[in-house]
Every structure is written in C-alpha cells, then in structure tokens.
Design an enzyme around this catalytic site. Structure first.
Site, PDB file in Angstrom:
ATOM      1  N   MET A 138       0.868  -1.135  -0.054  1.00 54.81           N
ATOM      2  CA  MET A 138       0.017   0.045  -0.099  1.00 54.81           C
ATOM      3  C   MET A 138       1.082   1.219  -0.027  1.00 54.81           C
ATOM      4  O   MET A 138       1.415   1.719   0.997  1.00 54.81           O
ATOM      5  CB  MET A 138      -0.818  -0.171   0.954  1.00 54.81           C
ATOM      6  CG  MET A 138      -2.001   0.795   1.105  1.00 54.81           C
ATOM      7  SD  MET A 138      -1.867   2.322   0.708  1.00 54.81           S
ATOM      8  CE  MET A 138      -1.282   3.044   2.120  1.00 54.81           C
ATOM      9  N   PRO A 139       1.211   1.772  -1.094  1.00 58.58           N
ATOM     10  CA  PRO A 139       2.419   2.524  -1.517  1.00 58.58           C
ATOM     11  C   PRO A 139       2.183   4.167  -0.824  1.00 58.58           C
ATOM     12  O   PRO A 139       2.053   5.400  -1.671  1.00 58.58           O
ATOM     13  CB  PRO A 139       2.647   2.608  -2.890  1.00 58.58           C
ATOM     14  CG  PRO A 139       1.112   2.312  -3.248  1.00 58.58           C
ATOM     15  CD  PRO A 139       0.374   1.418  -2.452  1.00 58.58           C
ATOM     16  N   CYS A 140       2.257   4.146   0.363  1.00 64.47           N
ATOM     17  CA  CYS A 140       2.016   5.590   1.143  1.00 64.47           C
ATOM     18  C   CYS A 140       3.224   6.461   0.570  1.00 64.47           C
ATOM     19  O   CYS A 140       2.946   7.820   0.736  1.00 64.47           O
ATOM     20  CB  CYS A 140       1.887   5.399   2.682  1.00 64.47           C
ATOM     21  SG  CYS A 140       3.372   4.628   3.310  1.00 64.47           S
ATOM     22  N   HIS A 141       4.202   5.995   0.296  1.00 59.42           N
ATOM     23  CA  HIS A 141       5.356   6.771  -0.305  1.00 59.42           C
ATOM     24  C   HIS A 141       5.140   7.537  -1.695  1.00 59.42           C
ATOM     25  O   HIS A 141       5.623   8.552  -1.994  1.00 59.42           O
ATOM     26  CB  HIS A 141       6.644   5.917  -0.604  1.00 59.42           C
ATOM     27  CG  HIS A 141       6.384   4.949  -1.591  1.00 59.42           C
ATOM     28  ND1 HIS A 141       5.846   3.699  -1.361  1.00 59.42           N
ATOM     29  CD2 HIS A 141       6.884   4.909  -2.868  1.00 59.42           C
ATOM     30  CE1 HIS A 141       5.924   3.033  -2.367  1.00 59.42           C
ATOM     31  NE2 HIS A 141       6.569   3.425  -3.347  1.00 59.42           N
ATOM     32  N   ARG A 142       3.976   7.323  -2.182  1.00 67.76           N
ATOM     33  CA  ARG A 142       3.733   7.790  -3.356  1.00 67.76           C
ATOM     34  C   ARG A 142       2.707   8.931  -3.019  1.00 67.76           C
ATOM     35  O   ARG A 142       1.946   9.687  -4.109  1.00 67.76           O
ATOM     36  CB  ARG A 142       2.968   6.670  -4.435  1.00 67.76           C
ATOM     37  CG  ARG A 142       3.882   5.753  -4.717  1.00 67.76           C
ATOM     38  CD  ARG A 142       3.134   4.765  -5.928  1.00 67.76           C
ATOM     39  NE  ARG A 142       4.205   3.676  -6.156  1.00 67.76           N
ATOM     40  CZ  ARG A 142       3.800   2.433  -6.100  1.00 67.76           C
ATOM     41  NH1 ARG A 142       2.369   2.398  -6.359  1.00 67.76           N
ATOM     42  NH2 ARG A 142       4.574   1.382  -6.439  1.00 67.76           N
TER      43      ARG A 142
END
Length: 183
Positions: A138-142
């Site tokens: 779940m790409p919170c870095h994006r």
C-alpha cells in the site's frame, strides 16, 4: 486449532524489510529498521504472537514482487491480499485510493481527500498514511504534500527513505535536491 501469525525478514535494494501474514493475507509490511534485531522486535510488537517462519509460496511470491519493485522493475502488487480486519474504515477508503497509484506516479493528500468527497480531509489522509501497516504494498510513499513537497514519512530514514523509493520507481528525478540540498 488456531494458527498464530507468522513473519519473515527479506532483503531488498533499500535494506532488510519484514512482513507478517495470517490466514486472511498480509498483516504488516515494514521497511528497514536500524538493524534486524530492531526490525524483529517491531514485527513482534505490531503483530503480537507472531512467530518467525519460512514464508509459504503465496507469501514468497509477494516478497519477490516487492523485491522487484524496489529494484526498479515493473511490478504489480495489487494481487497481494491484505488482511484489513484491524484497519479503521476511513483508512481502508484512503488505502484503496492510494493502492491504485501506479509506480512512477504520485498523488497529494489533498487529491485523495477530494476523491473521498471532501478536500478538507487532507490532514486525516496524512494521518491514515502514517498508520499504514502495509508499506510497499500500500504505497504511502507515493502520496505527497501540496506543491510537490514530500510530506512526512514514518519509516526508518524518514523522508529520505520516501525519496529513495520514489527515485527507484522513477517518480522523482535523481537530480532533484533533497531536504538538505543534496541529490
């Protein structure tokens, strides 16, 4: 008989990561800590009762996909099952939007809030990102702050880890200055 959750550590291009799994999917995915001992302790704190074990084939495939993504290779992680039973309903809605952001792309907290129907939820979106138990998948870095700013990142290494992941995915040019003015 109830099977306890399990966890495993795995190497990536950004360091040793960890994930925990149970009968319904992944329970947690964590980025590197200061060392493997700290990472093991974090996994046992986040997933009480978790036992370190060899990953079964579906979890092994998830690890391989995450490793590929963090090497900069195209990798779709949308098929990886996440056990969101303990995740609050609002966070689930935020994560559904964030999980659809493809590698090499970003959205802002405000854009996600607008998709949820209320642009004033940007701060709540940021809080949900900070509680993300499934980093990488779940790409919170994006998810970025307004104006192209990085925003926060609670993983070890903070915003620099976020920027490194975005560079690997091609969402951040290598020559863009960091928080301290270095590439």
């Amino acid at each position: 008989m109830i099977t306890p959750p399990h966890f495993a550590l795995f190497d990536t291009a950004i360091g040793t990561c960890a994930l925990a799994w149970g009968a319904k999917g992944l329970l947690s995915v964590q980025l590197p800590s200061s060392d493997e001992k700290a990472l093991r302790a974090r996994m046992q704190r986040l997933v009480p009762g978790a036992v370190e074990a060899e990953p079964p084939p579906p979890v092994r495939r998830a690890i391989e996909a995450m490793q590929a993504l963090l090497r900069g290779e195209p990798a779709d992680l949308s098929w990886i099952e996440l056990d969101m039973e303990a995740v609050p309903a609002f966070n689930r809605r935020v994560y559904a939007i964030a999980r659809a952001i493809p590698p090499g792309s970003t959205m802002t907290y405000g854009e996600i809030a607008a998709r949820l129907g209320d642009p004033l939820l940007a701060r709540a979106v940021g809080q949900a990102m900070g509680q993300n138990p499934f980093t990488i998948v779940m790409p919170c870095h994006r998810v970025m702050a307004a104006g192209g700013k990085s925003g926060g990142f609670s993983a070890h290494g903070g915003v620099e880890t976020k920027r490194r992941m975005l560079r690997i995915e091609g969402a951040l040019p290598d020559d863009q200055p960091s928080l301290f003015g270095w590439p």
